[in-house]
Design a protein around this motif. Structure first.
Motif, PDB file in Angstrom:
ATOM      1  N   LEU A   8     -35.077 -62.762  18.655  1.00  0.00           N
ATOM      2  CA  LEU A   8     -35.828 -63.899  19.171  1.00  0.00           C
ATOM      3  C   LEU A   8     -34.902 -65.075  19.410  1.00  0.00           C
ATOM      4  N   ASP A   9     -35.339 -65.993  20.277  1.00  0.00           N
ATOM      5  CA  ASP A   9     -34.598 -67.239  20.414  1.00  0.00           C
ATOM      6  C   ASP A   9     -34.668 -67.972  19.085  1.00  0.00           C
ATOM      7  N   LEU A  10     -33.532 -68.400  18.598  1.00  0.00           N
ATOM      8  CA  LEU A  10     -33.458 -69.023  17.290  1.00  0.00           C
ATOM      9  C   LEU A  10     -33.825 -70.501  17.363  1.00  0.00           C
ATOM     10  N   HIS A  11     -34.386 -70.991  16.277  1.00  0.00           N
ATOM     11  CA  HIS A  11     -34.610 -72.416  16.088  1.00  0.00           C
ATOM     12  C   HIS A  11     -34.737 -72.679  14.595  1.00  0.00           C
ATOM     13  N   LYS A  12     -34.641 -73.937  14.220  1.00  0.00           N
ATOM     14  CA  LYS A  12     -34.552 -74.343  12.819  1.00  0.00           C
ATOM     15  C   LYS A  12     -35.702 -73.789  11.971  1.00  0.00           C
ATOM     16  N   ASP A  13     -36.942 -73.942  12.413  1.00  0.00           N
ATOM     17  CA  ASP A  13     -38.095 -73.497  11.617  1.00  0.00           C
ATOM     18  C   ASP A  13     -38.100 -71.985  11.426  1.00  0.00           C
ATOM     19  N   LEU A  14     -37.759 -71.248  12.474  1.00  0.00           N
ATOM     20  CA  LEU A  14     -37.694 -69.787  12.382  1.00  0.00           C
ATOM     21  C   LEU A  14     -36.633 -69.371  11.365  1.00  0.00           C
ATOM     22  N   LEU A  15     -35.482 -70.006  11.405  1.00  0.00           N
ATOM     23  CA  LEU A  15     -34.400 -69.658  10.489  1.00  0.00           C
ATOM     24  C   LEU A  15     -34.750 -70.010   9.047  1.00  0.00           C
ATOM     25  N   LYS A  16     -35.504 -71.089   8.840  1.00  0.00           N
ATOM     26  CA  LYS A  16     -35.947 -71.434   7.479  1.00  0.00           C
ATOM     27  C   LYS A  16     -36.916 -70.375   6.949  1.00  0.00           C
ATOM     28  N   LEU A  17     -37.860 -69.950   7.770  1.00  0.00           N
ATOM     29  CA  LEU A  17     -38.782 -68.880   7.374  1.00  0.00           C
ATOM     30  C   LEU A  17     -38.018 -67.600   7.071  1.00  0.00           C
ATOM     31  N   ILE A  48     -28.923 -53.288  -3.776  1.00  0.00           N
ATOM     32  CA  ILE A  48     -28.396 -53.035  -2.437  1.00  0.00           C
ATOM     33  C   ILE A  48     -26.872 -53.166  -2.409  1.00  0.00           C
ATOM     34  N   LYS A  49     -26.281 -52.660  -1.312  1.00  0.00           N
ATOM     35  CA  LYS A  49     -24.835 -52.787  -1.103  1.00  0.00           C
ATOM     36  C   LYS A  49     -24.502 -54.117  -0.436  1.00  0.00           C
ATOM     37  N   GLY A  50     -25.419 -54.635   0.358  1.00  0.00           N
ATOM     38  CA  GLY A  50     -25.176 -55.879   1.066  1.00  0.00           C
ATOM     39  C   GLY A  50     -26.198 -56.072   2.167  1.00  0.00           C
ATOM     40  N   ILE A  51     -25.950 -57.075   2.995  1.00  0.00           N
ATOM     41  CA  ILE A  51     -26.876 -57.456   4.057  1.00  0.00           C
ATOM     42  C   ILE A  51     -26.127 -57.399   5.381  1.00  0.00           C
ATOM     43  N   ILE A  52     -26.828 -56.940   6.407  1.00  0.00           N
ATOM     44  CA  ILE A  52     -26.270 -56.914   7.756  1.00  0.00           C
ATOM     45  C   ILE A  52     -27.162 -57.764   8.653  1.00  0.00           C
ATOM     46  N   PHE A  53     -26.557 -58.696   9.364  1.00  0.00           N
ATOM     47  CA  PHE A  53     -27.260 -59.455  10.396  1.00  0.00           C
ATOM     48  C   PHE A  53     -26.895 -58.816  11.732  1.00  0.00           C
ATOM     49  N   ASP A  54     -27.843 -58.097  12.321  1.00  0.00           N
ATOM     50  CA  ASP A  54     -27.623 -57.486  13.631  1.00  0.00           C
ATOM     51  C   ASP A  54     -27.976 -58.523  14.687  1.00  0.00           C
ATOM     52  N   LEU A  55     -26.954 -59.111  15.298  1.00  0.00           N
ATOM     53  CA  LEU A  55     -27.144 -60.167  16.287  1.00  0.00           C
ATOM     54  C   LEU A  55     -27.014 -59.649  17.715  1.00  0.00           C
ATOM     55  N   SER A  56     -27.032 -58.331  17.883  1.00  0.00           N
ATOM     56  CA  SER A  56     -26.845 -57.746  19.217  1.00  0.00           C
ATOM     57  C   SER A  56     -27.975 -58.110  20.183  1.00  0.00           C
ATOM     58  N   GLY A  57     -29.117 -58.505  19.664  1.00  0.00           N
ATOM     59  CA  GLY A  57     -30.240 -58.879  20.521  1.00  0.00           C
ATOM     60  C   GLY A  57     -30.184 -60.309  21.019  1.00  0.00           C
ATOM     61  N   LEU A  58     -29.162 -61.057  20.637  1.00  0.00           N
ATOM     62  CA  LEU A  58     -29.051 -62.454  21.047  1.00  0.00           C
ATOM     63  C   LEU A  58     -28.045 -62.612  22.176  1.00  0.00           C
ATOM     64  N   GLU A  59     -28.484 -63.271  23.234  1.00  0.00           N
ATOM     65  CA  GLU A  59     -27.584 -63.527  24.353  1.00  0.00           C
ATOM     66  C   GLU A  59     -26.856 -64.850  24.212  1.00  0.00           C
ATOM     67  N   ILE A  60     -27.463 -65.776  23.469  1.00  0.00           N
ATOM     68  CA  ILE A  60     -26.826 -67.066  23.209  1.00  0.00           C
ATOM     69  C   ILE A  60     -27.123 -67.495  21.777  1.00  0.00           C
ATOM     70  N   ILE A  61     -26.196 -68.249  21.199  1.00  0.00           N
ATOM     71  CA  ILE A  61     -26.395 -68.876  19.895  1.00  0.00           C
ATOM     72  C   ILE A  61     -25.759 -70.257  19.989  1.00  0.00           C
ATOM     73  N   ASP A  62     -26.554 -71.296  19.752  1.00  0.00           N
ATOM     74  CA  ASP A  62     -25.947 -72.624  19.792  1.00  0.00           C
ATOM     75  C   ASP A  62     -25.298 -72.932  18.444  1.00  0.00           C
ATOM     76  N   ASP A  78     -27.685 -73.468  15.347  1.00  0.00           N
ATOM     77  CA  ASP A  78     -28.244 -72.217  14.827  1.00  0.00           C
ATOM     78  C   ASP A  78     -27.173 -71.387  14.129  1.00  0.00           C
ATOM     79  N   PHE A  79     -25.963 -71.373  14.682  1.00  0.00           N
ATOM     80  CA  PHE A  79     -24.876 -70.628  14.055  1.00  0.00           C
ATOM     81  C   PHE A  79     -24.547 -71.208  12.680  1.00  0.00           C
ATOM     82  N   GLU A  80     -24.523 -72.520  12.568  1.00  0.00           N
ATOM     83  CA  GLU A  80     -24.251 -73.147  11.274  1.00  0.00           C
ATOM     84  C   GLU A  80     -25.372 -72.847  10.279  1.00  0.00           C
ATOM     85  N   HIS A  81     -26.602 -72.760  10.759  1.00  0.00           N
ATOM     86  CA  HIS A  81     -27.699 -72.389   9.859  1.00  0.00           C
ATOM     87  C   HIS A  81     -27.529 -70.939   9.390  1.00  0.00           C
ATOM     88  N   ILE A  82     -27.113 -70.054  10.288  1.00  0.00           N
ATOM     89  CA  ILE A  82     -26.836 -68.662   9.898  1.00  0.00           C
ATOM     90  C   ILE A  82     -25.726 -68.638   8.850  1.00  0.00           C
TER      91      ILE A  82
END
Length: 125
Positions: free
Chosen positions: A24-33, A48-62, A65-69
């Motif tokens: 989805l298009d990222l925004h502050k409220d979505l990332l907080k949820l 668990i062994k760890g966490i994977i953030f699969d960002l392949s579905g994103l065409e842009i990241i400002d 949003d990147f700093e929030h990630i």
């Protein structure tokens, strides 16, 4: 009735890794949820062994949003788990570098398979 609003970012367990697929298009409220949902999953699956953030579905990241990630990744590190960012498109990487995003000390991979191998290797040590 539960008034909990979900972020819409799928979180699943695979090979003892939590995988979050950003599509989805990222925004502050979505990332907080998402951050709260992810923390709930980490508490539920603490073997668990760890966490994977699969960002392949994103065409842009400002940069915001990147700093929030990044801050979510720092939160995860406090729980004792590693996070691998997977599937960043070359154009996204290029734009993040052009915006002077802090990419230091991030684990990354081209594919989910490679991300799973990275987490397997880190857990073998």
């Amino acid at each position: 009735m539960n008034n909990w609003v979900k972020s819409g970012i799928p979180i699943q367990l695979h090979s003892k890794c939590i995988i979050a697929s950003f599509q989805l298009d990222l925004h502050k409220d979505l990332l907080k949820l998402f951050q709260q949902e992810l923390l709930d999953e980490i508490v539920k699956h603490n073997n668990i062994k760890g966490i994977i953030f699969d960002l392949s579905g994103l065409e842009i990241i400002d940069i915001i949003d990147f700093e929030h990630i990044r801050s979510i990744i720092s939160m995860i590190k406090l729980t004792g788990f590693d996070t691998v960012i997977s599937g960043l498109r070359p154009t996204v990487v290029s734009s993040l570098i052009m915006m002077d995003a802090n990419i230091d000390n991030l684990l990354s991979s081209i594919s989910l398979d490679e991300a799973l191998i990275i987490l397997d290797t880190k857990n073998d040590n």
